[in-house]
Design a protein around this motif. Structure first.
Motif, PDB file in Angstrom:
ATOM      1  N   LEU A   1       0.777  -1.329   0.007  1.00  0.00           N
ATOM      2  CA  LEU A   1      -0.009   0.046   0.101  1.00  0.00           C
ATOM      3  C   LEU A   1       0.737   1.236   0.003  1.00  0.00           C
ATOM      4  O   LEU A   1       0.506   2.312  -0.388  1.00  0.00           O
ATOM      5  CB  LEU A   1      -0.825  -0.028   1.145  1.00  0.00           C
ATOM      6  CG  LEU A   1      -2.226  -0.972   1.076  1.00  0.00           C
ATOM      7  CD1 LEU A   1      -3.022  -0.965   2.558  1.00  0.00           C
ATOM      8  CD2 LEU A   1      -3.239  -0.243  -0.039  1.00  0.00           C
ATOM      9  N   LEU A   2       2.107   1.120   0.469  1.00  0.00           N
ATOM     10  CA  LEU A   2       2.993   2.237   0.512  1.00  0.00           C
ATOM     11  C   LEU A   2       3.643   2.421  -0.638  1.00  0.00           C
ATOM     12  O   LEU A   2       4.307   3.451  -1.165  1.00  0.00           O
ATOM     13  CB  LEU A   2       3.998   2.262   1.544  1.00  0.00           C
ATOM     14  CG  LEU A   2       3.553   2.515   3.125  1.00  0.00           C
ATOM     15  CD1 LEU A   2       4.585   1.803   4.091  1.00  0.00           C
ATOM     16  CD2 LEU A   2       3.141   3.781   3.355  1.00  0.00           C
ATOM     17  N   LYS A   3       3.733   1.424  -1.415  1.00  0.00           N
ATOM     18  CA  LYS A   3       4.526   1.807  -2.686  1.00  0.00           C
ATOM     19  C   LYS A   3       3.675   2.452  -3.892  1.00  0.00           C
ATOM     20  O   LYS A   3       2.514   2.780  -3.797  1.00  0.00           O
ATOM     21  CB  LYS A   3       4.451   0.383  -3.672  1.00  0.00           C
ATOM     22  CG  LYS A   3       5.355  -1.003  -2.892  1.00  0.00           C
ATOM     23  CD  LYS A   3       6.735  -0.546  -3.474  1.00  0.00           C
ATOM     24  CE  LYS A   3       7.582  -1.609  -2.598  1.00  0.00           C
ATOM     25  NZ  LYS A   3       8.907  -1.216  -2.602  1.00  0.00           N
ATOM     26  N   SER A   4       4.286   3.101  -5.076  1.00  0.00           N
ATOM     27  CA  SER A   4       3.905   4.162  -5.636  1.00  0.00           C
ATOM     28  C   SER A   4       2.710   3.793  -6.468  1.00  0.00           C
ATOM     29  O   SER A   4       1.809   4.367  -6.814  1.00  0.00           O
ATOM     30  CB  SER A   4       4.993   4.706  -6.436  1.00  0.00           C
ATOM     31  OG  SER A   4       5.735   4.006  -6.743  1.00  0.00           O
ATOM     32  N   GLU A   5       2.789   2.460  -6.807  1.00  0.00           N
ATOM     33  CA  GLU A   5       1.438   1.893  -7.775  1.00  0.00           C
ATOM     34  C   GLU A   5       0.106   1.965  -6.999  1.00  0.00           C
ATOM     35  O   GLU A   5      -0.826   1.869  -7.798  1.00  0.00           O
ATOM     36  CB  GLU A   5       1.764   0.466  -8.516  1.00  0.00           C
ATOM     37  CG  GLU A   5       2.190  -0.557  -7.365  1.00  0.00           C
ATOM     38  CD  GLU A   5       3.611  -0.625  -7.152  1.00  0.00           C
ATOM     39  OE1 GLU A   5       3.839  -1.927  -6.822  1.00  0.00           O
ATOM     40  OE2 GLU A   5       4.434   0.222  -7.364  1.00  0.00           O
ATOM     41  N   SER A   6       0.300   1.789  -5.802  1.00  0.00           N
ATOM     42  CA  SER A   6      -0.932   1.749  -4.855  1.00  0.00           C
ATOM     43  C   SER A   6      -1.305   3.351  -4.408  1.00  0.00           C
ATOM     44  O   SER A   6      -2.511   3.629  -3.769  1.00  0.00           O
ATOM     45  CB  SER A   6      -0.767   1.076  -3.768  1.00  0.00           C
ATOM     46  OG  SER A   6      -0.506  -0.434  -4.141  1.00  0.00           O
ATOM     47  N   ALA A   7      -0.282   4.385  -4.681  1.00  0.00           N
ATOM     48  CA  ALA A   7      -0.600   5.711  -4.228  1.00  0.00           C
ATOM     49  C   ALA A   7      -1.761   6.156  -4.465  1.00  0.00           C
ATOM     50  O   ALA A   7      -2.266   6.969  -3.696  1.00  0.00           O
ATOM     51  CB  ALA A   7       0.735   6.400  -4.639  1.00  0.00           C
ATOM     52  N   ASP A   8      -2.388   5.807  -5.445  1.00  0.00           N
ATOM     53  CA  ASP A   8      -3.807   6.640  -5.953  1.00  0.00           C
ATOM     54  C   ASP A   8      -4.910   5.979  -5.557  1.00  0.00           C
ATOM     55  O   ASP A   8      -6.171   6.471  -5.800  1.00  0.00           O
ATOM     56  CB  ASP A   8      -3.689   6.970  -7.567  1.00  0.00           C
ATOM     57  CG  ASP A   8      -2.990   8.260  -7.704  1.00  0.00           C
ATOM     58  OD1 ASP A   8      -2.704   8.913  -6.725  1.00  0.00           O
ATOM     59  OD2 ASP A   8      -2.307   8.316  -8.974  1.00  0.00           O
ATOM     60  N   THR A   9      -4.720   4.775  -4.854  1.00  0.00           N
ATOM     61  CA  THR A   9      -6.108   4.168  -4.562  1.00  0.00           C
ATOM     62  C   THR A   9      -6.480   4.972  -2.929  1.00  0.00           C
ATOM     63  O   THR A   9      -5.617   5.313  -2.421  1.00  0.00           O
ATOM     64  CB  THR A   9      -5.959   2.579  -4.134  1.00  0.00           C
ATOM     65  OG1 THR A   9      -4.900   2.415  -3.094  1.00  0.00           O
ATOM     66  CG2 THR A   9      -5.374   1.922  -5.486  1.00  0.00           C
ATOM     67  N   PRO A  10      -7.892   4.857  -2.850  1.00  0.00           N
ATOM     68  CA  PRO A  10      -8.100   5.520  -1.503  1.00  0.00           C
ATOM     69  C   PRO A  10      -7.502   4.727  -0.334  1.00  0.00           C
ATOM     70  O   PRO A  10      -6.823   5.579   0.461  1.00  0.00           O
ATOM     71  CB  PRO A  10      -9.789   5.272  -1.414  1.00  0.00           C
ATOM     72  CG  PRO A  10      -9.964   4.922  -2.759  1.00  0.00           C
ATOM     73  CD  PRO A  10      -8.943   4.404  -3.473  1.00  0.00           C
ATOM     74  N   SER A  11      -7.377   3.653  -0.170  1.00  0.00           N
ATOM     75  CA  SER A  11      -6.411   2.866   0.862  1.00  0.00           C
ATOM     76  C   SER A  11      -5.083   3.119   0.834  1.00  0.00           C
ATOM     77  O   SER A  11      -4.290   3.584   1.871  1.00  0.00           O
ATOM     78  CB  SER A  11      -6.385   1.427   0.827  1.00  0.00           C
ATOM     79  OG  SER A  11      -7.789   0.822   0.759  1.00  0.00           O
ATOM     80  N   GLY A  12      -4.385   3.349  -0.211  1.00  0.00           N
ATOM     81  CA  GLY A  12      -3.034   3.889  -0.559  1.00  0.00           C
ATOM     82  C   GLY A  12      -2.778   4.997   0.170  1.00  0.00           C
ATOM     83  O   GLY A  12      -1.976   5.562   0.796  1.00  0.00           O
ATOM     84  N   ARG A  13      -3.752   6.038  -0.207  1.00  0.00           N
ATOM     85  CA  ARG A  13      -3.640   7.476   0.091  1.00  0.00           C
ATOM     86  C   ARG A  13      -3.801   7.548   1.544  1.00  0.00           C
ATOM     87  O   ARG A  13      -2.948   8.295   2.111  1.00  0.00           O
ATOM     88  CB  ARG A  13      -4.459   8.286  -0.868  1.00  0.00           C
ATOM     89  CG  ARG A  13      -4.165   8.720  -2.118  1.00  0.00           C
ATOM     90  CD  ARG A  13      -5.069   8.920  -3.064  1.00  0.00           C
ATOM     91  NE  ARG A  13      -5.563  10.503  -2.845  1.00  0.00           N
ATOM     92  CZ  ARG A  13      -6.286  10.797  -3.790  1.00  0.00           C
ATOM     93  NH1 ARG A  13      -6.894  10.451  -4.847  1.00  0.00           N
ATOM     94  NH2 ARG A  13      -6.784  12.306  -3.417  1.00  0.00           N
ATOM     95  N   ILE A  14      -4.622   6.841   2.153  1.00  0.00           N
ATOM     96  CA  ILE A  14      -4.844   7.083   3.674  1.00  0.00           C
ATOM     97  C   ILE A  14      -3.783   6.497   4.412  1.00  0.00           C
ATOM     98  O   ILE A  14      -3.302   7.034   5.290  1.00  0.00           O
ATOM     99  CB  ILE A  14      -6.246   6.374   4.007  1.00  0.00           C
ATOM    100  CG1 ILE A  14      -7.478   6.772   3.424  1.00  0.00           C
ATOM    101  CG2 ILE A  14      -6.343   5.985   5.493  1.00  0.00           C
ATOM    102  CD1 ILE A  14      -8.693   6.299   3.488  1.00  0.00           C
TER     103      ILE A  14
END
Ligand code: ZN
Length: 405
Positions: A15-28
């Motif tokens: 979730l901290l990786k850049s590819e997940s950065a724009d998902t809501p969970s990643g941003r939270i």
């Protein structure tokens, strides 16, 4: 996004990786990693996500065990009387990170978890001219020891933040510096990354100090401020809208090498008459040592001043006058709401701060007496004078993890 029912270190890392950065969970997750604890409303404001989107994602992340309520209300009664907004925090068991400051003759190391709790701080002595390979090996041994002593799994290590006493290029190479000459041109991200087999983030020590003060110290909740460090040299850092200004090649915020006198003394940087020559305490220590016939450290000079030594007080006051001119230059460029004074000399308190504020007032364009109280720049000491640099190195990982590497 779908979150696995079992919390794993891997799920936090992904979730901290850049590819997940724009998902809501990643941003939270990234916002909580950076800020510590926040309410759902604060998360919505900072991320720009809709409240309903935050609520849904937070419920998923709670079920997965990645986040929990930081401050549950103490009793049913307190819930009934105006319940405060629940603060959310990352689960401390979900990941850990290491910060290291490459000091002149030692490594200062700190370990923390993702809930922003510091687990361990250690100093590893090294020879004065130590190089990158020795530092990497000693750091690797130190990390292994910290994790063993505290019962932590090294698989939970999210990254290592490195603070160095020199400007750092965007690719992680150390620029030329008189303080760490062995490190000039060394790409610390590649070298430490290969040795430690983890993500490496690096920045210079003043920027790390500013990050620490923002996350844990005197600049909490203040996204626009300047940090000015008075040691044997001068350091400074500029934070704008919660981000450190590093500039194109990493040379942003190097206020100590503004030339106040083009005909003045030669500086270690090759320029003449730099602010650092008179605002720092290096030259004053030479005078004080000569007067007393023995070497006197900056901490000893501060102790002498605090015990009333007139010479030490005068030298700190002289440095404060020049430092105030430097801070006023920053004030005229940025007009910041807050200026933090850090470094060993700040431990002298009012002996440094009072003449520095007076000098700032004299040299700044906007005069405090002409401004409404809320429009006056506050100049106060940092709150983490003992360990701001190494804590800021930890902060590099908590703030930027996944953005490089
Ligand atoms: Zn200079």
């Amino acid at each position: 996004m779908e979150v696995k029912p079992q919390m794993t270190e891997g799920s936090l890392k992904s979730l901290l990786k850049s590819e997940s950065a724009d998902t809501p969970s990643g941003r939270i997750i990234r916002t909580l990693s950076e800020r510590g604890s926040l309410s759902a409303a604060q998360i919505a404001r900072i991320t720009g996500l809709a409240r309903s989107t935050v609520s849904t994602a937070v419920a998923d992340l709670r079920r997965s065990g990645l986040i929990f309520d930081a401050d549950p209300p103490e009793s049913a009664e307190s819930r009934a009387i105006g319940r405060p907004a629940t603060a959310l925090r990352l689960n401390p068991e979900a990941g850990t990170c290491i910060g290291v400051h490459l000091a002149i003759d030692e490594l200062r190391v700190a370990a923390a978890d993702v809930s922003h709790s510091v687990i361990s701080e250690q100093n590893i002595p090294l020879p004065l001219d130590y190089g990158p390979d020795l530092a990497a090996q000693r750091l690797k041994d130190c990390i292994a020891r910290i994790y063993a002593e505290n019962g932590l799994r090294q698989s939970g290590l999210l990254g290592v933040g490195v603070s160095v006493s020199a400007p750092v290029s965007p690719d992680g190479s150390v620029h030329r510096s008189a303080i760490v000459p062995n490190w000039a041109g060394v790409n610390v991200v590649s070298l430490f990354g290969a040795a430690l087999e983890t993500t490496i983030l690096i920045d210079n020590e003043s920027n790390c100090s500013a990050i620490a003060e923002h996350m844990w110290g005197a600049a909490q909740g203040q996204d626009n401020f300047v940090l000015f460090t008075v040691n044997n040299g001068i350091g400074s850092a500029i934070m704008v809208d919660g981000r450190i200004v590093t500039g194109l090649a990493g040379g942003g915020g190097e206020v100590g090498h503004i030339s106040l006198d083009p005909e003045g003394e030669l500086c270690r940087c090759g320029n003449r008459g730099c602010l650092e020559l008179r605002a720092s305490f290096g030259w004053a220590l030479l005078e004080l040592s000569r007067l007393h016939g023995r070497p006197i450290s900056i901490d000893a000079a501060v102790a002498m001043a605090l015990h009333g030594d007139a010479g030490a007080i005068r030298l700190i006051s002289d440095a404060a006058e020049v430092a105030g001119r430097g801070v006023a230059i920053l004030g005229n460029i940025l007009n910041p709401p807050l200026i933090l004074i850090s470094g060993a000399l700040a431990k002298s308190g009012a002996i440094l701060l009072d003449p520095l504020r007076t000098s700032f007032e004299k040299h700044a364009l906007l005069k405090s007496r002409e401004l409404k109280p809320e429009d006056r720049t506050r100049i106060i000491p940092g709150a983490l004078l003992a360990n701001d640099v190494v804590l800021g190195a930890v902060g590099l990982v908590l703030r930027h993890h996944g953005r490089i590497g």
